[in-house]
Design a protein around this motif. Structure first.
Motif, short mmCIF file in Angstrom:
data_model
loop_
_atom_site.label_atom_id
_atom_site.label_comp_id
_atom_site.label_asym_id
_atom_site.label_seq_id
_atom_site.Cartn_x
_atom_site.Cartn_y
_atom_site.Cartn_z
N VAL A 1 50.40 4.82 37.88
CA VAL A 1 51.46 3.93 38.63
C VAL A 1 51.06 2.87 39.22
CG1 VAL A 1 52.49 4.12 40.85
CG2 VAL A 1 52.64 6.26 39.67
N ILE A 2 49.76 2.68 39.13
CA ILE A 2 49.34 1.02 39.51
C ILE A 2 49.38 0.30 38.18
CG2 ILE A 2 47.31 -0.19 40.22
CD1 ILE A 2 46.23 2.26 41.65
N LEU A 3 49.04 1.04 36.93
CA LEU A 3 49.27 0.12 35.92
C LEU A 3 50.91 -0.15 35.63
CD1 LEU A 3 47.97 -0.82 32.98
CD2 LEU A 3 48.47 1.76 32.33
N ALA A 4 51.76 0.71 36.06
CA ALA A 4 53.15 0.39 35.86
C ALA A 4 53.44 -0.91 36.66
CB ALA A 4 53.82 1.44 35.83
N ALA A 5 52.90 -0.55 38.12
CA ALA A 5 53.33 -1.58 38.91
C ALA A 5 52.77 -3.31 38.55
CB ALA A 5 53.02 -1.13 40.27
N HIS A 6 51.47 -3.27 37.95
CA HIS A 6 51.01 -4.46 37.81
C HIS A 6 51.67 -5.17 36.42
CE1 HIS A 6 48.28 -3.59 41.10
NE2 HIS A 6 47.80 -4.92 40.85
N GLY A 7 51.74 -4.01 35.58
CA GLY A 7 52.64 -4.50 34.33
C GLY A 7 53.68 -5.27 34.53
N ARG A 8 54.50 -4.71 35.70
CA ARG A 8 55.97 -5.26 35.87
C ARG A 8 55.80 -6.34 36.77
NH1 ARG A 8 61.01 -3.91 35.57
NH2 ARG A 8 62.44 -4.65 37.46
N LEU A 9 54.89 -6.43 37.85
CA LEU A 9 54.84 -7.45 38.88
C LEU A 9 53.90 -8.44 38.94
CD1 LEU A 9 55.76 -4.66 41.92
CD2 LEU A 9 57.43 -6.26 40.74
N MET A 10 52.76 -8.08 38.32
CA MET A 10 51.58 -9.18 38.46
C MET A 10 51.83 -10.30 37.50
SD MET A 10 47.52 -8.42 38.37
CE MET A 10 46.41 -9.44 39.09
N PRO A 11 51.71 -11.39 37.97
CA PRO A 11 52.05 -12.82 37.29
C PRO A 11 50.77 -13.10 36.44
CG PRO A 11 51.86 -13.42 39.32
CD PRO A 11 51.75 -11.84 39.36
N ASP A 12 50.71 -14.11 35.58
CA ASP A 12 49.47 -14.37 34.72
C ASP A 12 49.27 -15.62 35.52
OD1 ASP A 12 47.47 -15.69 32.99
OD2 ASP A 12 48.79 -15.47 31.39
N THR A 13 48.01 -15.62 36.15
CA THR A 13 47.38 -16.78 37.14
C THR A 13 46.29 -17.28 36.60
OG1 THR A 13 46.33 -15.06 38.60
CG2 THR A 13 48.65 -15.88 39.11
N ARG A 14 45.89 -17.36 35.37
CA ARG A 14 44.76 -18.10 34.92
C ARG A 14 44.37 -19.18 35.42
NH1 ARG A 14 46.08 -16.96 28.45
NH2 ARG A 14 48.07 -17.16 29.41
N ALA A 15 43.06 -19.21 35.62
CA ALA A 15 42.61 -20.63 36.25
C ALA A 15 42.18 -21.53 35.01
CB ALA A 15 41.19 -20.29 37.17
#
Length: 431
Positions: A190-204
């Motif tokens: 569930v965490i994997l699915a949530a992050h796959g959908r909601l977590m943006p790419d914030t590379r420094a």
């Protein structure tokens, strides 16, 4: 001050952007999935699988090493590729590891699954901790809400998961250890699915302004920076003293309960008390601290409380019963509530942003190595009994105070930035 006041009066959760909220919920969910399984692992290994005591200890030690000892790997990968792919990979590996563990019945299979579970955390935990620290700093710059309050909320979320997880695991064990493992697998999917959908790419360090490629930091340059970064090494000393002291919840506290009560029946209640203190008190304490103390000052106060927890226990031993243990847990938890957010809040001021993941992982790995090396000597010390071991252990966090330096003046670069020349771009990659 007037411009900041409205933001500080608003409920903290409502002021947060979507990404920090996701990371806080993630930390809670991580711990629910983890603590639904791992507290019951030793009993499963020694009972259902019939492994010897030494082998159970080896398996648990390997899990700790594959996690804490490899945090620097996850931090380095976070700097290089950004937190999103590292978190996603870690969640997928943790889900696979728990699923494997549920069906593992041979020793090699148990060890393999446990190593996978630990390495998964060595990936996603540094990535999440790095990004929440970065987001807390940005939120402070944007709204004036102190970063320690955001990081305190992150700690409280994790502790809430640590409180719920064992209760869930105990209920699931009615269906057997495999059911608990599969539930842990489901949580991480569930965490994997949530992050796959909601977590943006914030590379420094991956994509710069306007989409231009930028240099990614190398591991060799990071190690050079670390070895001559005195302020960071001082923070490592302080945090190692705290972590060694905190781990006595698992070594010194059970020994004291056996001595004073003849059993460890109260251990679960004391752990629950520690979790409740963090869940209920972390946010008010962080708000109070943020208005009065800098992160280094809060770190110093926390280390003093941690030292006081050992000294108070040694003094209260003649009282007997659960009183010494209760004093130890309460004071140690209060110290933890100061030290952990303060260390996370101070670290972005000490190191450059593009290496924040590496230094976050290195802090945990170095502290974990100290705890591992000190385990046997501390165990031998505790066998002596009496107040002396507690007084000696009180010195450990006091020594950590030596490493806490003043925060750099506003606008001044940390030592690592001014001392380290720019690295050349890797062959084939534009600088």
């Amino acid at each position: 001050m007037s411009a900041v006041a409205p933001a500080t009066r608003t409920h903290l959760w409502r002021t947060l952007p979507a990404l920090p909220r996701l990371l806080i919920v993630t930390q809670c969910a991580f711990n629910i999935g983890f603590f639904a399984v791992l507290p019951f692992l030793a009993d499963h290994l020694g009972g259902a699988l019939g492994l010897g005591g030494w082998l159970v200890g080896l398996v648990l030690g390997l899990r700790t090493f594959s996690q804490q000892g490899l945090f620097v790997v996850g931090g380095t990968l976070t700097d290089r590729y950004g937190p999103r792919p590292v978190v996603l990979t870690g969640c997928a590996l943790r889900a696979a590891g728990f699923g494997w563990l549920g069906f593992a019945d041979a020793t090699w299979s148990v060890i393999g699954s446990v190593l996978l579970v630990g390495f998964a955390a060595a990936l996603f935990s540094p990535a999440v901790e790095t990004e929440i620290a970065r987001q807390a700093v940005r939120h402070e710059e944007t709204t004036g809400v102190e970063r320690t309050r955001v990081l305190g909320l992150f700690s409280a979320g994790g502790q809430a998961g640590a409180l719920v997880g064992p209760v869930l695991g105990a209920a699931l064990l009615a269906g057997g250890f495999r059911v608990a493992c599969l539930a842990g697998t489901a949580v991480f999917l569930v965490i994997l699915a949530a992050h796959g959908r909601l977590m943006p790419d914030t590379r420094a360090g991956g994509v710069g302004v306007g989409g231009a490629a930028t240099e990614r930091p190398s591991l060799r340059g990071g190690v050079r920076q670390l070895l001559r970064h005195r302020a960071f090494l001082g923070l490592c000393l302080a945090y190692s003293g705290y972590l060694l002291a905190y781990n006595q919840l698992y070594l010194a506290l059970p020994a004291e309960l056996d001595r004073s009560l003849g059993s460890q029946a109260a251990l679960g209640w004391l752990f629950a008390l520690s979790s409740v203190l963090v869940v209920a008190g972390q946010l008010p304490l962080s708000r109070w601290v943020a208005a009065r103390l800098s992160p280094p000052a809060a770190l110093r106060c926390g280390l003093v409380l941690v030292a006081g927890s050992f000294a108070a226990t040694g003094v209260l031993l003649p009282v007997g019963g659960v009183v010494p243990s209760l004093a130890f847990v309460v004071l140690l938890t209060l110290g933890q509530m100061l030290v952990v957010p303060a260390a996370r809040a101070w670290l972005p001021d000490l190191v450059e942003d593009r290496r924040l993941g590496f230094f976050t992982g290195a802090l945990s790995s170095a502290s974990g190595a100290v705890v591992l090396a000190a385990g046997a000597p501390v165990g031998a010390l505790l066998e002596r009994g009496g107040a002396m071991p507690w007084i000696v252990l009180a010195v450990v966090p006091v020594l950590g105070l030596v490493g806490v330096r003043r925060v750099p003046p506003p606008g001044s670069p940390p030592p690592s930035r001014s001392a380290e020349p720019a690295e050349p771009a890797e062959p084939g990659r534009p600088a």
